[in-house]
Design a protein around this motif. Structure first.
Motif, PDB file in Angstrom:
ATOM      1  N   LEU A 239      21.119  63.068  -5.118  1.00  0.00           N
ATOM      2  CA  LEU A 239      20.190  63.441  -6.185  1.00  0.00           C
ATOM      3  C   LEU A 239      20.934  64.055  -7.377  1.00  0.00           C
ATOM      4  N   PRO A 240      21.635  63.243  -8.152  1.00  0.00           N
ATOM      5  CA  PRO A 240      22.374  63.781  -9.296  1.00  0.00           C
ATOM      6  C   PRO A 240      21.454  64.147 -10.450  1.00  0.00           C
ATOM      7  N   ASP A 241      21.952  65.019 -11.334  1.00  0.00           N
ATOM      8  CA  ASP A 241      21.246  65.334 -12.569  1.00  0.00           C
ATOM      9  C   ASP A 241      22.286  65.392 -13.682  1.00  0.00           C
ATOM     10  N   THR A 242      21.899  65.869 -14.838  1.00  0.00           N
ATOM     11  CA  THR A 242      22.791  65.827 -15.992  1.00  0.00           C
ATOM     12  C   THR A 242      23.993  66.754 -15.858  1.00  0.00           C
ATOM     13  N   SER A 243      23.959  67.688 -14.903  1.00  0.00           N
ATOM     14  CA  SER A 243      25.073  68.615 -14.713  1.00  0.00           C
ATOM     15  C   SER A 243      26.021  68.209 -13.588  1.00  0.00           C
ATOM     16  N   THR A 244      25.674  67.184 -12.838  1.00  0.00           N
ATOM     17  CA  THR A 244      26.477  66.778 -11.686  1.00  0.00           C
ATOM     18  C   THR A 244      27.887  66.401 -12.118  1.00  0.00           C
ATOM     19  N   GLY A 245      28.867  66.866 -11.371  1.00  0.00           N
ATOM     20  CA  GLY A 245      30.260  66.621 -11.704  1.00  0.00           C
ATOM     21  C   GLY A 245      30.635  65.149 -11.633  1.00  0.00           C
ATOM     22  N   PRO A 246      31.600  64.709 -12.445  1.00  0.00           N
ATOM     23  CA  PRO A 246      31.981  63.295 -12.497  1.00  0.00           C
ATOM     24  C   PRO A 246      32.627  62.781 -11.221  1.00  0.00           C
ATOM     25  N   ASP A 247      33.163  63.668 -10.382  1.00  0.00           N
ATOM     26  CA  ASP A 247      33.828  63.227  -9.156  1.00  0.00           C
ATOM     27  C   ASP A 247      32.943  63.339  -7.922  1.00  0.00           C
ATOM     28  N   THR A 248      31.707  63.834  -8.097  1.00  0.00           N
ATOM     29  CA  THR A 248      30.843  64.069  -6.935  1.00  0.00           C
ATOM     30  C   THR A 248      30.489  62.783  -6.204  1.00  0.00           C
ATOM     31  N   LEU A 249      30.201  61.720  -6.955  1.00  0.00           N
ATOM     32  CA  LEU A 249      29.767  60.468  -6.338  1.00  0.00           C
ATOM     33  C   LEU A 249      30.810  59.930  -5.366  1.00  0.00           C
ATOM     34  N   ALA A 250      32.089  60.066  -5.695  1.00  0.00           N
ATOM     35  CA  ALA A 250      33.138  59.560  -4.804  1.00  0.00           C
ATOM     36  C   ALA A 250      33.101  60.269  -3.457  1.00  0.00           C
ATOM     37  N   PHE A 251      32.869  61.580  -3.463  1.00  0.00           N
ATOM     38  CA  PHE A 251      32.763  62.327  -2.212  1.00  0.00           C
ATOM     39  C   PHE A 251      31.518  61.918  -1.431  1.00  0.00           C
ATOM     40  N   VAL A 252      30.416  61.726  -2.148  1.00  0.00           N
ATOM     41  CA  VAL A 252      29.168  61.304  -1.519  1.00  0.00           C
ATOM     42  C   VAL A 252      29.338  59.943  -0.843  1.00  0.00           C
ATOM     43  N   GLU A 253      29.928  59.018  -1.553  1.00  0.00           N
ATOM     44  CA  GLU A 253      30.119  57.678  -0.989  1.00  0.00           C
ATOM     45  C   GLU A 253      31.053  57.709   0.220  1.00  0.00           C
ATOM     46  N   ALA A 254      32.076  58.551   0.161  1.00  0.00           N
ATOM     47  CA  ALA A 254      32.996  58.663   1.299  1.00  0.00           C
ATOM     48  C   ALA A 254      32.273  59.214   2.528  1.00  0.00           C
ATOM     49  N   ALA A 255      31.410  60.211   2.311  1.00  0.00           N
ATOM     50  CA  ALA A 255      30.675  60.810   3.428  1.00  0.00           C
ATOM     51  C   ALA A 255      29.714  59.813   4.059  1.00  0.00           C
TER      52      ALA A 255
ATOM     53  N   MET B  26      14.246  69.155  -3.217  1.00  0.00           N
ATOM     54  CA  MET B  26      13.448  69.140  -2.000  1.00  0.00           C
ATOM     55  C   MET B  26      12.185  68.314  -2.177  1.00  0.00           C
ATOM     56  N   LEU B  27      11.609  68.330  -3.367  1.00  0.00           N
ATOM     57  CA  LEU B  27      10.445  67.482  -3.653  1.00  0.00           C
ATOM     58  C   LEU B  27      10.807  66.016  -3.437  1.00  0.00           C
ATOM     59  N   PHE B  28      11.952  65.602  -3.958  1.00  0.00           N
ATOM     60  CA  PHE B  28      12.399  64.216  -3.804  1.00  0.00           C
ATOM     61  C   PHE B  28      12.706  63.917  -2.339  1.00  0.00           C
ATOM     62  N   ALA B  29      13.300  64.870  -1.651  1.00  0.00           N
ATOM     63  CA  ALA B  29      13.661  64.650  -0.251  1.00  0.00           C
ATOM     64  C   ALA B  29      12.417  64.418   0.606  1.00  0.00           C
ATOM     65  N   TYR B  30      11.381  65.208   0.381  1.00  0.00           N
ATOM     66  CA  TYR B  30      10.169  65.038   1.182  1.00  0.00           C
ATOM     67  C   TYR B  30       9.433  63.751   0.823  1.00  0.00           C
TER      68      TYR B  30
ATOM     69  N   ALA C 208      12.145  63.020   9.163  1.00  0.00           N
ATOM     70  CA  ALA C 208      12.182  64.465   8.946  1.00  0.00           C
ATOM     71  C   ALA C 208      13.235  64.782   7.887  1.00  0.00           C
ATOM     72  N   VAL C 209      13.016  65.870   7.152  1.00  0.00           N
ATOM     73  CA  VAL C 209      14.030  66.376   6.230  1.00  0.00           C
ATOM     74  C   VAL C 209      14.917  67.341   7.006  1.00  0.00           C
ATOM     75  N   VAL C 210      16.195  67.041   7.077  1.00  0.00           N
ATOM     76  CA  VAL C 210      17.138  67.897   7.792  1.00  0.00           C
ATOM     77  C   VAL C 210      18.000  68.602   6.752  1.00  0.00           C
ATOM     78  N   GLY C 211      17.880  69.928   6.702  1.00  0.00           N
ATOM     79  CA  GLY C 211      18.559  70.723   5.687  1.00  0.00           C
ATOM     80  C   GLY C 211      19.992  71.024   6.037  1.00  0.00           C
ATOM     81  N   ALA C 212      20.768  71.393   5.004  1.00  0.00           N
ATOM     82  CA  ALA C 212      22.203  71.619   5.171  1.00  0.00           C
ATOM     83  C   ALA C 212      22.618  73.053   4.871  1.00  0.00           C
TER      84      ALA C 212
END
Length: 324
Positions: free
Chosen positions: A68-84, A182-186, A195-199
């Protein structure tokens, strides 16, 4: 639930501990009448560990990683997300939440607020963050916050002295992000019958490092009893990608470089947990004296006052719709 052991200064999670936790996740999801899990994935260690636990517990075909990125999300975050997501073997779904946050409150209102203190602030090239003011906290005996600004996705360069009212307005705006996630997750989970499993981990939940009805809201908190070192132990046992294990923990909230320690922990998490206890009682003299050994620069009276303030905050965060 089985925890972890310590070997040569490093937390170690036994395979049985991972298996036991997976069985617990399976049991709880099915008890809720759900057939899978949605995990908000930030590319950080906590959400990645939860994603791997869910994939092992429920089967990769029954788990969705939600980015769930937004306008402040870091430019390298997606690479970590995709790896996970790739390492866990689950489907990755991306939903931008920027427009939703903007519809709730235009960012220009926040930009104007910051310009009251820094007229040259330009959101195209600058960014801000809200950080724990450690030195002020030691002096006042309270967990105090301040606003920093600097180059977008760079390091803080200047601290602004805001009024309490403006600081509250800024924090309230930022808390929209966790609640929108959380709205988007539900919405995603309910469409799938999942189920929504929190971190959120135990350090965060026990010290108030969460947003009420935001990242503390989930059907299951899969690592909600684990300290941060224990989360890393689980990560190593689960085979989480090394680049995620080595990544500096961040809130991924602001478009300015910020660690979790910058954002919240004016004191080590284990010290805060020791001081606040159950959040209902005043810390004992013994607890305060023990905490002083791990809180350089603090005085006993200041620690006690900080603990009292934190306990009040925790009571508010943990409260859910009081009934007579």
């Amino acid at each position: 639930m089985t925890q972890v052991s310590t070997q040569e200064g490093t937390e170690v999670a036994a395979p049985e501990a991972v298996q036991q936790r997976c069985e617990w996740i399976t049991e709880q999801v099915h008890r809720l009448g759900r057939r899978g899990a949605v995990v908000q994935l930030s590319g950080g260690i906590d959400s990645t560990v939860v994603l791997h636990l869910c994939a092992r517990a429920l089967g990769t075909q029954n788990v969705v990683a939600l980015y769930l990125p937004d306008t402040s999300t870091g430019p390298d975050t997606l690479a970590f997300v995709e790896a996970a997501a790739s390492n866990a073997g689950v489907r990755l779904v991306e939903r931008s939440i920027g427009a939703s946050i903007e519809a709730q409150q235009p960012i220009e209102q926040i930009n104007e607020l910051i310009r009251k203190y820094e007229p040259g602030y330009d959101p195209a090239t600058h960014a801000y963050s809200v950080n724990a003011a450690n030195n002020v906290a030691k002096r006042l005996g309270a967990l105090v916050y301040e606003v920093a600004i600097g180059p977008r996705h760079g390091s803080p360069e200047k601290t602004l002295r805001m009024s309490v009212e403006d600081l509250r307005a800024l924090i309230a705006y930022q808390n929209r992000k966790q609640r929108t996630r959380m709205l988007f997750a539900y919405a995603e989970a309910e469409a799938l019958g999942y189920a929504v499993v929190g971190a959120s981990n135990g350090d965060e939940l026990d010290t108030g490092f969460v947003v009420k009805y935001g990242d503390d809201a989930a059907d299951i908190c899969a690592i909600g009893d684990l300290t941060k070192p224990a989360v890393y132990a689980f990560a190593r046992e689960l085979g989480v990608p090394q680049q995620i294990i080595e990544r500096t923990p961040t809130t991924d909230t602001y478009a300015l470089a910020q660690s979790q320690e910058d954002y919240y922990y004016a004191l080590p998490a284990d010290v805060l947990r020791q001081l606040v206890g159950d959040g209902e009682s005043v810390p004992s003299d013994e607890a305060v004296q023990a905490a002083l050994e791990h809180a350089p620069g603090w005085k006993a009276a200041a620690l006690r006052q900080a603990a009292t303030g934190l306990a009040a905050s925790l009571r508010y965060q943990r409260n859910r719709s009081l009934r007579p």
